[in-house]
Motif scaffolding. Structure first.
Motif, mmCIF file in Angstrom:
data_model
loop_
_atom_site.group_PDB
_atom_site.id
_atom_site.type_symbol
_atom_site.label_atom_id
_atom_site.label_comp_id
_atom_site.label_asym_id
_atom_site.label_seq_id
_atom_site.Cartn_x
_atom_site.Cartn_y
_atom_site.Cartn_z
ATOM 1 N N ALA A 102 62.680 76.988 90.809
ATOM 2 C CA ALA A 102 62.377 75.610 91.209
ATOM 3 C C ALA A 102 61.490 74.931 90.168
ATOM 4 O O ALA A 102 61.708 73.763 89.822
ATOM 5 C CB ALA A 102 61.710 75.590 92.582
ATOM 6 N N ARG A 103 60.482 75.670 89.647
ATOM 7 C CA ARG A 103 59.621 75.104 88.606
ATOM 8 C C ARG A 103 60.422 74.799 87.345
ATOM 9 O O ARG A 103 60.234 73.764 86.708
ATOM 10 C CB ARG A 103 58.470 76.063 88.295
ATOM 11 N N GLN A 106 62.436 71.701 87.912
ATOM 12 C CA GLN A 106 61.544 70.542 87.909
ATOM 13 C C GLN A 106 61.217 70.125 86.478
ATOM 14 O O GLN A 106 61.233 68.945 86.145
ATOM 15 C CB GLN A 106 60.262 70.851 88.682
ATOM 16 N N LYS A 107 60.932 71.110 85.616
ATOM 17 C CA LYS A 107 60.625 70.815 84.206
ATOM 18 C C LYS A 107 61.822 70.163 83.527
ATOM 19 O O LYS A 107 61.670 69.209 82.770
ATOM 20 C CB LYS A 107 60.224 72.097 83.475
ATOM 21 N N GLU A 110 62.104 66.607 84.654
ATOM 22 C CA GLU A 110 61.069 65.772 84.057
ATOM 23 C C GLU A 110 61.383 65.439 82.603
ATOM 24 O O GLU A 110 61.096 64.344 82.136
ATOM 25 C CB GLU A 110 59.709 66.466 84.168
#
Length: 113
Positions: A102-103, A106-107, A110
């Motif tokens: 998930a991280r 997300q990166k 972004e």
């Protein structure tokens, strides 16, 4: 807690339901044709994981072609499977991998902005 789980080729949404135990005397339930697993939301996380394991086991047997299932067998095998998954850190390992994924997503999102 998982939000969905794939059993065979079927994705099951995991839903937390209010008063399931009080209203229906159930801690969990699987709806094969709707692709839903419901869990009583008032349980502890550990109990939710145990009941989820139990309901997933029903799904495994159903997807393997066993329409008729003995609840006592599912209860016994589910309890042992939950213990194996819990004490060998499958739950936290899975959650850690899911969090890392998930991280990473997300990166990537972004960076695209």
């Amino acid at each position: 807690m998982l939000e969905n789980v794939k059993v065979g080729s079927i994705n099951y949404d995991v839903q937390k339901v209010e008063n399931m135990n009080e209203d229906f005397s159930l801690l969990g339930q699987i709806h094969y044709h709707k692709g839903i697993i419901q869990l009583d939301e008032t349980m502890s996380e550990d109990r939710k994981n145990q009941v989820l394991t139990h309901e997933v086991l029903h799904g495994v047997f159903y997807e393997a072609g066993f329409d008729e299932q003995e609840e006592d067998m599912i209860r016994r095998v589910g309890a042992v499977l939950h213990q194996v998954l819990k004490e060998n850190d499958f739950y936290s390992a899975f959650n850690s991998e899911a969090d890392a994924y998930a991280r990473e997503m997300q990166k990537k999102a972004e960076k695209k902005q």
